[in-house]
Design a protein around this motif. Sequence first.
Motif, PDB file in Angstrom:
ATOM      1  N   GLU A 189     -11.903  10.399  40.957  1.00 30.51           N
ATOM      2  CA  GLU A 189     -13.147   9.979  40.297  1.00 30.51           C
ATOM      3  C   GLU A 189     -12.901   9.680  38.820  1.00 30.51           C
ATOM      4  OE1 GLU A 189     -17.838  11.287  39.867  1.00 30.51           O
ATOM      5  OE2 GLU A 189     -16.493  12.485  41.126  1.00 30.51           O
ATOM      6  N   ASP A 190     -12.061  10.489  38.170  1.00 28.88           N
ATOM      7  CA  ASP A 190     -11.730  10.248  36.757  1.00 28.88           C
ATOM      8  C   ASP A 190     -11.065   8.890  36.570  1.00 28.88           C
ATOM      9  OD1 ASP A 190     -12.775  12.603  35.908  1.00 28.88           O
ATOM     10  OD2 ASP A 190     -10.858  13.653  35.716  1.00 28.88           O
ATOM     11  N   HIS A 191     -10.188   8.530  37.504  1.00 22.69           N
ATOM     12  CA  HIS A 191      -9.436   7.284  37.350  1.00 22.69           C
ATOM     13  C   HIS A 191     -10.287   6.052  37.660  1.00 22.69           C
ATOM     14  CE1 HIS A 191      -6.027   4.524  37.279  1.00 22.69           C
ATOM     15  NE2 HIS A 191      -6.536   3.991  38.381  1.00 22.69           N
ATOM     16  N   TYR A 192     -10.994   6.076  38.790  1.00 26.31           N
ATOM     17  CA  TYR A 192     -11.704   4.871  39.241  1.00 26.31           C
ATOM     18  C   TYR A 192     -13.156   4.817  38.763  1.00 26.31           C
ATOM     19  CZ  TYR A 192      -7.761   4.042  42.415  1.00 26.31           C
ATOM     20  OH  TYR A 192      -6.517   3.815  42.952  1.00 26.31           O
ATOM     21  N   ASN A 193     -13.637   5.941  38.215  1.00 25.67           N
ATOM     22  CA  ASN A 193     -15.016   5.968  37.712  1.00 25.67           C
ATOM     23  C   ASN A 193     -16.056   5.827  38.811  1.00 25.67           C
ATOM     24  OD1 ASN A 193     -15.731   6.664  35.204  1.00 25.67           O
ATOM     25  ND2 ASN A 193     -15.823   4.589  34.360  1.00 25.67           N
ATOM     26  N   VAL A 194     -15.712   6.226  40.015  1.00 28.79           N
ATOM     27  CA  VAL A 194     -16.662   6.240  41.136  1.00 28.79           C
ATOM     28  C   VAL A 194     -16.421   7.521  41.934  1.00 28.79           C
ATOM     29  CG1 VAL A 194     -16.970   3.746  41.435  1.00 28.79           C
ATOM     30  CG2 VAL A 194     -15.056   4.909  42.575  1.00 28.79           C
ATOM     31  N   ARG A 195     -17.445   7.952  42.622  1.00 25.56           N
ATOM     32  CA  ARG A 195     -17.314   9.153  43.454  1.00 25.56           C
ATOM     33  C   ARG A 195     -16.637   8.766  44.770  1.00 25.56           C
ATOM     34  NH1 ARG A 195     -21.758  13.511  42.945  1.00 25.56           N
ATOM     35  NH2 ARG A 195     -20.468  13.776  41.110  1.00 25.56           N
ATOM     36  N   PRO A 196     -15.516   9.408  45.121  1.00 27.06           N
ATOM     37  CA  PRO A 196     -14.835   9.074  46.378  1.00 27.06           C
ATOM     38  C   PRO A 196     -15.630   9.552  47.592  1.00 27.06           C
ATOM     39  CG  PRO A 196     -13.445  10.437  44.935  1.00 27.06           C
ATOM     40  CD  PRO A 196     -14.814  10.432  44.359  1.00 27.06           C
ATOM     41  N   MET A 197     -15.196   9.086  48.755  1.00 27.40           N
ATOM     42  CA  MET A 197     -15.806   9.454  50.027  1.00 27.40           C
ATOM     43  C   MET A 197     -14.853  10.366  50.804  1.00 27.40           C
ATOM     44  SD  MET A 197     -17.725   6.970  52.757  1.00 27.40           S
ATOM     45  CE  MET A 197     -16.584   5.625  52.458  1.00 27.40           C
ATOM     46  N   ILE A 198     -15.428  11.271  51.602  1.00 31.14           N
ATOM     47  CA  ILE A 198     -14.642  12.185  52.431  1.00 31.14           C
ATOM     48  C   ILE A 198     -14.745  11.763  53.886  1.00 31.14           C
ATOM     49  CG2 ILE A 198     -14.404  14.570  53.235  1.00 31.14           C
ATOM     50  CD1 ILE A 198     -15.733  15.416  50.535  1.00 31.14           C
ATOM     51  N   TYR A 199     -13.582  11.539  54.516  1.00 29.03           N
ATOM     52  CA  TYR A 199     -13.510  11.290  55.956  1.00 29.03           C
ATOM     53  C   TYR A 199     -13.008  12.569  56.617  1.00 29.03           C
ATOM     54  CZ  TYR A 199     -11.385   9.896  60.414  1.00 29.03           C
ATOM     55  OH  TYR A 199     -11.014   9.832  61.734  1.00 29.03           O
ATOM     56  N   THR A 200     -13.715  13.035  57.642  1.00 29.03           N
ATOM     57  CA  THR A 200     -13.258  14.221  58.364  1.00 29.03           C
ATOM     58  C   THR A 200     -13.939  14.276  59.724  1.00 29.03           C
ATOM     59  OG1 THR A 200     -12.819  16.590  58.104  1.00 29.03           O
ATOM     60  CG2 THR A 200     -15.018  15.830  57.469  1.00 29.03           C
ATOM     61  N   ASN A 201     -13.623  15.323  60.511  1.00 29.57           N
ATOM     62  CA  ASN A 201     -14.279  15.495  61.814  1.00 29.57           C
ATOM     63  C   ASN A 201     -15.324  16.598  61.734  1.00 29.57           C
ATOM     64  OD1 ASN A 201     -13.013  18.095  62.324  1.00 29.57           O
ATOM     65  ND2 ASN A 201     -11.136  16.968  62.807  1.00 29.57           N
ATOM     66  N   GLY A 202     -16.065  16.777  62.803  1.00 27.81           N
ATOM     67  CA  GLY A 202     -17.177  17.713  62.803  1.00 27.81           C
ATOM     68  C   GLY A 202     -16.774  19.143  62.509  1.00 27.81           C
ATOM     69  N   ASN A 203     -15.674  19.599  63.111  1.00 34.16           N
ATOM     70  CA  ASN A 203     -15.245  20.992  62.909  1.00 34.16           C
ATOM     71  C   ASN A 203     -14.856  21.249  61.460  1.00 34.16           C
ATOM     72  OD1 ASN A 203     -15.647  21.707  65.560  1.00 34.16           O
ATOM     73  ND2 ASN A 203     -13.570  21.146  66.186  1.00 34.16           N
ATOM     74  N   LEU A 204     -14.055  20.350  60.877  1.00 32.09           N
ATOM     75  CA  LEU A 204     -13.623  20.534  59.493  1.00 32.09           C
ATOM     76  C   LEU A 204     -14.791  20.366  58.521  1.00 32.09           C
ATOM     77  CD1 LEU A 204     -10.130  18.784  59.507  1.00 32.09           C
ATOM     78  CD2 LEU A 204     -10.651  21.215  59.752  1.00 32.09           C
ATOM     79  N   TYR A 205     -15.707  19.479  58.869  1.00 31.37           N
ATOM     80  CA  TYR A 205     -16.910  19.322  58.047  1.00 31.37           C
ATOM     81  C   TYR A 205     -17.665  20.640  57.943  1.00 31.37           C
ATOM     82  CZ  TYR A 205     -21.805  18.297  57.042  1.00 31.37           C
ATOM     83  OH  TYR A 205     -23.074  18.333  56.526  1.00 31.37           O
TER      84      TYR A 205
END
Length: 219
Positions: free
Chosen positions: A137-153
């Motif tokens: 986020e510091d580098h690109y100035n945007v909030r990144p997105m998280i990809y994951t599965n239901g259990n890890l979520y």
Amino acid sequence: MDWRHVSAFGIRLPMRFGIHGIDVSRHNDRINWKRVRDMEAEGVRLQFVFIKATEGATLSDKQFAKNWREARKSNLRRGAYHFYHPTRDPIKQANNFIRTVELGEGDFVPVVDFEVTNGQSDVVIIDGLRQWLEAIEDHYNVRPMIYTNGNLYRRYIKGNFNDYPLWIADYSTTHLRQYDSDQLYLWQHSQSGWVQGIRGRVDFNVFVMDEDRLSDICL
């Protein structure tokens, strides 16, 4: 949910959503991007693609540069993702992505692909993910997105990273009520689709927010 089997894609698609896309990596080998873009079946045309860029602290996907360039030429909205290893230094992993991926206007925000725990403690995993996300986020100035599965979520993301947009892989479900509707933007609903111009099976995704919110997760 209004599922329809679309034989050209080889899978059922949730037709209540209008924006469909795929994700790819070097495992999909060399891709004919013009054929991907030109494919249309039963009113569905692919509109976006996420492309694997990096993994761990040093690896980059050998097809990334070509796929990244060709996806833009094909007028597909494109995004890049990093496969995260909890045993590797999160800042080195962030820097690996930053060195590899230059984002432009209209591209999706960066994505962390979190699907392995490598036997690490909850504290190590949560702290490491936070370091990666904040460095990006510091580098690109945007909030990144998280990809994951239901259990890890449920175990790591919910309650810890509620401010981040979510992309969930869930192949068993017919509804998305178990996820925060304010956070969930993308749903990977199948990993066994077919697309012209790509060898082998392809992951299929849909954008699940109102379509005018697509810009929330783009530069």
